[in-house]
Design a protein around this motif. Structure first.
Motif, PDB file in Angstrom:
ATOM      1  N   VAL A 117      13.529  -2.232  15.833  1.00 28.84           N
ATOM      2  CA  VAL A 117      14.388  -1.761  14.746  1.00 28.84           C
ATOM      3  C   VAL A 117      14.439  -2.814  13.641  1.00 28.84           C
ATOM      4  O   VAL A 117      14.347  -2.492  12.449  1.00 28.84           O
ATOM      5  N   HIS A 118      14.574  -4.074  14.043  1.00 31.35           N
ATOM      6  CA  HIS A 118      14.622  -5.167  13.077  1.00 31.35           C
ATOM      7  C   HIS A 118      13.320  -5.227  12.276  1.00 31.35           C
ATOM      8  O   HIS A 118      13.342  -5.430  11.062  1.00 31.35           O
ATOM      9  N   GLY A 119      12.185  -5.057  12.973  1.00 31.73           N
ATOM     10  CA  GLY A 119      10.885  -5.071  12.300  1.00 31.73           C
ATOM     11  C   GLY A 119      10.753  -3.932  11.294  1.00 31.73           C
ATOM     12  O   GLY A 119      10.239  -4.127  10.185  1.00 31.73           O
ATOM     13  N   GLU A 120      11.234  -2.753  11.673  1.00 34.03           N
ATOM     14  CA  GLU A 120      11.207  -1.607  10.745  1.00 34.03           C
ATOM     15  C   GLU A 120      12.057  -1.917   9.505  1.00 34.03           C
ATOM     16  O   GLU A 120      11.687  -1.579   8.381  1.00 34.03           O
ATOM     17  N   GLY A 121      13.205  -2.556   9.744  1.00 36.86           N
ATOM     18  CA  GLY A 121      14.075  -2.940   8.628  1.00 36.86           C
ATOM     19  C   GLY A 121      13.388  -3.925   7.699  1.00 36.86           C
ATOM     20  O   GLY A 121      13.485  -3.810   6.465  1.00 36.86           O
ATOM     21  N   GLU A 122      12.687  -4.891   8.268  1.00 31.79           N
ATOM     22  CA  GLU A 122      11.960  -5.871   7.449  1.00 31.79           C
ATOM     23  C   GLU A 122      10.857  -5.193   6.637  1.00 31.79           C
ATOM     24  O   GLU A 122      10.642  -5.528   5.475  1.00 31.79           O
ATOM     25  N   ASP A 123      10.168  -4.227   7.246  1.00 30.31           N
ATOM     26  CA  ASP A 123       9.123  -3.484   6.521  1.00 30.31           C
ATOM     27  C   ASP A 123       9.730  -2.747   5.327  1.00 30.31           C
ATOM     28  O   ASP A 123       9.141  -2.705   4.240  1.00 30.31           O
ATOM     29  N   ALA A 124      10.902  -2.161   5.532  1.00 28.41           N
ATOM     30  CA  ALA A 124      11.575  -1.439   4.446  1.00 28.41           C
ATOM     31  C   ALA A 124      11.970  -2.413   3.334  1.00 28.41           C
ATOM     32  O   ALA A 124      11.833  -2.103   2.144  1.00 28.41           O
ATOM     33  N   LYS A 125      12.444  -3.600   3.717  1.00 26.97           N
ATOM     34  CA  LYS A 125      12.816  -4.601   2.705  1.00 26.97           C
ATOM     35  C   LYS A 125      11.600  -5.037   1.898  1.00 26.97           C
ATOM     36  O   LYS A 125      11.685  -5.215   0.673  1.00 26.97           O
ATOM     37  N   VAL A 126      10.462  -5.219   2.573  1.00 25.88           N
ATOM     38  CA  VAL A 126       9.237  -5.602   1.874  1.00 25.88           C
ATOM     39  C   VAL A 126       8.846  -4.509   0.870  1.00 25.88           C
ATOM     40  O   VAL A 126       8.491  -4.792  -0.282  1.00 25.88           O
ATOM     41  N   ALA A 127       8.955  -3.251   1.289  1.00 30.94           N
ATOM     42  CA  ALA A 127       8.629  -2.137   0.390  1.00 30.94           C
ATOM     43  C   ALA A 127       9.553  -2.148  -0.825  1.00 30.94           C
ATOM     44  O   ALA A 127       9.109  -1.953  -1.967  1.00 30.94           O
ATOM     45  N   ILE A 128      10.837  -2.412  -0.592  1.00 30.95           N
ATOM     46  CA  ILE A 128      11.799  -2.444  -1.704  1.00 30.95           C
ATOM     47  C   ILE A 128      11.483  -3.594  -2.652  1.00 30.95           C
ATOM     48  O   ILE A 128      11.532  -3.437  -3.878  1.00 30.95           O
ATOM     49  N   ARG A 129      11.138  -4.741  -2.094  1.00 34.78           N
ATOM     50  CA  ARG A 129      10.793  -5.886  -2.957  1.00 34.78           C
ATOM     51  C   ARG A 129       9.518  -5.617  -3.755  1.00 34.78           C
ATOM     52  O   ARG A 129       9.401  -6.053  -4.908  1.00 34.78           O
ATOM     53  N   ASN A 130       8.577  -4.888  -3.170  1.00 32.42           N
ATOM     54  CA  ASN A 130       7.363  -4.515  -3.909  1.00 32.42           C
ATOM     55  C   ASN A 130       7.704  -3.577  -5.059  1.00 32.42           C
ATOM     56  O   ASN A 130       7.114  -3.674  -6.146  1.00 32.42           O
ATOM     57  N   ILE A 131       8.648  -2.685  -4.845  1.00 35.09           N
ATOM     58  CA  ILE A 131       9.085  -1.775  -5.908  1.00 35.09           C
ATOM     59  C   ILE A 131       9.729  -2.586  -7.033  1.00 35.09           C
ATOM     60  O   ILE A 131       9.490  -2.337  -8.222  1.00 35.09           O
ATOM     61  N   ARG A 132      10.546  -3.582  -6.648  1.00 39.69           N
ATOM     62  CA  ARG A 132      11.166  -4.460  -7.656  1.00 39.69           C
ATOM     63  C   ARG A 132      10.095  -5.183  -8.467  1.00 39.69           C
ATOM     64  O   ARG A 132      10.170  -5.261  -9.690  1.00 39.69           O
ATOM     65  N   ARG A 133       9.064  -5.698  -7.765  1.00 40.74           N
ATOM     66  CA  ARG A 133       7.985  -6.405  -8.447  1.00 40.74           C
ATOM     67  C   ARG A 133       7.287  -5.488  -9.454  1.00 40.74           C
ATOM     68  O   ARG A 133       7.011  -5.883 -10.586  1.00 40.74           O
ATOM     69  N   ASP A 134       7.018  -4.245  -9.042  1.00 36.89           N
ATOM     70  CA  ASP A 134       6.363  -3.287  -9.940  1.00 36.89           C
ATOM     71  C   ASP A 134       7.222  -3.017 -11.178  1.00 36.89           C
ATOM     72  O   ASP A 134       6.716  -2.968 -12.298  1.00 36.89           O
ATOM     73  N   ALA A 135       8.527  -2.819 -10.953  1.00 37.53           N
ATOM     74  CA  ALA A 135       9.430  -2.534 -12.079  1.00 37.53           C
ATOM     75  C   ALA A 135       9.469  -3.727 -13.040  1.00 37.53           C
ATOM     76  O   ALA A 135       9.395  -3.547 -14.268  1.00 37.53           O
ATOM     77  N   ASN A 136       9.569  -4.933 -12.484  1.00 37.01           N
ATOM     78  CA  ASN A 136       9.590  -6.127 -13.340  1.00 37.01           C
ATOM     79  C   ASN A 136       8.270  -6.293 -14.093  1.00 37.01           C
ATOM     80  O   ASN A 136       8.255  -6.727 -15.244  1.00 37.01           O
ATOM     81  N   HIS A 137       7.172  -5.926 -13.455  1.00 37.94           N
ATOM     82  CA  HIS A 137       5.862  -5.986 -14.109  1.00 37.94           C
ATOM     83  C   HIS A 137       5.829  -5.037 -15.311  1.00 37.94           C
ATOM     84  O   HIS A 137       5.343  -5.409 -16.385  1.00 37.94           O
ATOM     85  N   HIS A 138       6.360  -3.828 -15.142  1.00 37.83           N
ATOM     86  CA  HIS A 138       6.398  -2.864 -16.253  1.00 37.83           C
ATOM     87  C   HIS A 138       7.265  -3.390 -17.397  1.00 37.83           C
ATOM     88  O   HIS A 138       6.915  -3.233 -18.576  1.00 37.83           O
ATOM     89  N   ILE A 139       8.378  -4.022 -17.037  1.00 36.19           N
ATOM     90  CA  ILE A 139       9.266  -4.578 -18.067  1.00 36.19           C
ATOM     91  C   ILE A 139       8.540  -5.684 -18.838  1.00 36.19           C
ATOM     92  O   ILE A 139       8.612  -5.745 -20.072  1.00 36.19           O
ATOM     93  N   LYS A 140       7.812  -6.546 -18.126  1.00 33.08           N
ATOM     94  CA  LYS A 140       7.070  -7.632 -18.787  1.00 33.08           C
ATOM     95  C   LYS A 140       5.976  -7.079 -19.708  1.00 33.08           C
ATOM     96  O   LYS A 140       5.708  -7.639 -20.766  1.00 33.08           O
ATOM     97  N   GLU A 141       5.354  -5.974 -19.275  1.00 31.69           N
ATOM     98  CA  GLU A 141       4.329  -5.354 -20.135  1.00 31.69           C
ATOM     99  C   GLU A 141       4.948  -4.826 -21.427  1.00 31.69           C
ATOM    100  O   GLU A 141       4.356  -4.948 -22.495  1.00 31.69           O
ATOM    101  N   LEU A 142       6.158  -4.234 -21.311  1.00 29.91           N
ATOM    102  CA  LEU A 142       6.846  -3.757 -22.514  1.00 29.91           C
ATOM    103  C   LEU A 142       7.192  -4.930 -23.428  1.00 29.91           C
ATOM    104  O   LEU A 142       7.105  -4.823 -24.659  1.00 29.91           O
TER     105      LEU A 142
END
Length: 185
Positions: A117-142
């Motif tokens: 369960v803990h591992g699944e939670g960590e995977d979800a956190k990694v996915a969320i952080r990747n989404i944050r990275r993508d959003a910040n990348h789009h902001i930097k491009e703007l």
């Protein structure tokens, strides 16, 4: 433009949390749940089909599931699929009805499942952080293309971080609830 980026990030993070919840349903606790067999694919009618398309699954009591195939020719295929799955359950067949008895979980097995369960939670956190990275990348491009100012960029990144923090808090709550469910005897 910034609002679209924020809404997209928030929607994708919500999907990650929902995927985590869906994955945690498959983790076996002491109670029977029809969600345990959702991921089982049965070789029937010449292709692999989900168990729910060839049989009805119901909870008969706290520790057992009853699977009733709609066509008695697939009983053997359902048994094979259950044995081949990673559930570690042995089907008991009586005519056309298949019963799955869930043994009580040992303390050691509960701890192993808590780690899963803990591992699944960590995977979800990694996915969320990747989404944050993508959003910040789009902001930097703007910002690079001079469509927004540096102040707007900083504000948007701070808002994305708040959304990320809230999503990670949600993941922690989901994981904590599942661990509590696992550890309750």
């Amino acid at each position: 433009m910034l609002n679209e980026i924020k809404k997209d990030a928030q929607a994708r993070m919500a999907k990650s949390i929902e995927a985590l919840r869906h994955n945690l349903v498959k983790v076996r606790t002491g109670r029977a749940s029809t969600g345990l067999v959702d991921s089982i694919k049965v070789m029937a009618y010449g292709s692999e089909v989900p168990l729910s398309q060839v049989a009805s699954v119901s909870v008969s009591d706290a520790r057992s599931l009853v699977i009733t195939p709609w066509d008695k020719s697939v009983v053997g295929a359902i048994e094979k699929a259950i044995l081949a799955s990673d559930l570690g359950l042995t089907p008991n067949t009586a005519g056309t009805t298949i019963r799955l008895n869930l043994p009580a979980l040992t303390e050691e097995r509960r701890r192993e499942l808590a780690k899963v369960v803990h591992g699944e939670g960590e995977d979800a956190k990694v996915a969320i952080r990747n989404i944050r990275r993508d959003a910040n990348h789009h902001i930097k491009e703007l910002l690079k293309s001079k469509q927004i100012t540096e102040d707007e960029s900083a504000r948007a990144e701070a808002e994305i971080q708040k959304i990320t923090d809230a999503a990670i808090k949600d993941v922690d709550e989901v994981v904590k609830a599942k661990e509590a469910e696992l550890m309750s005897v």
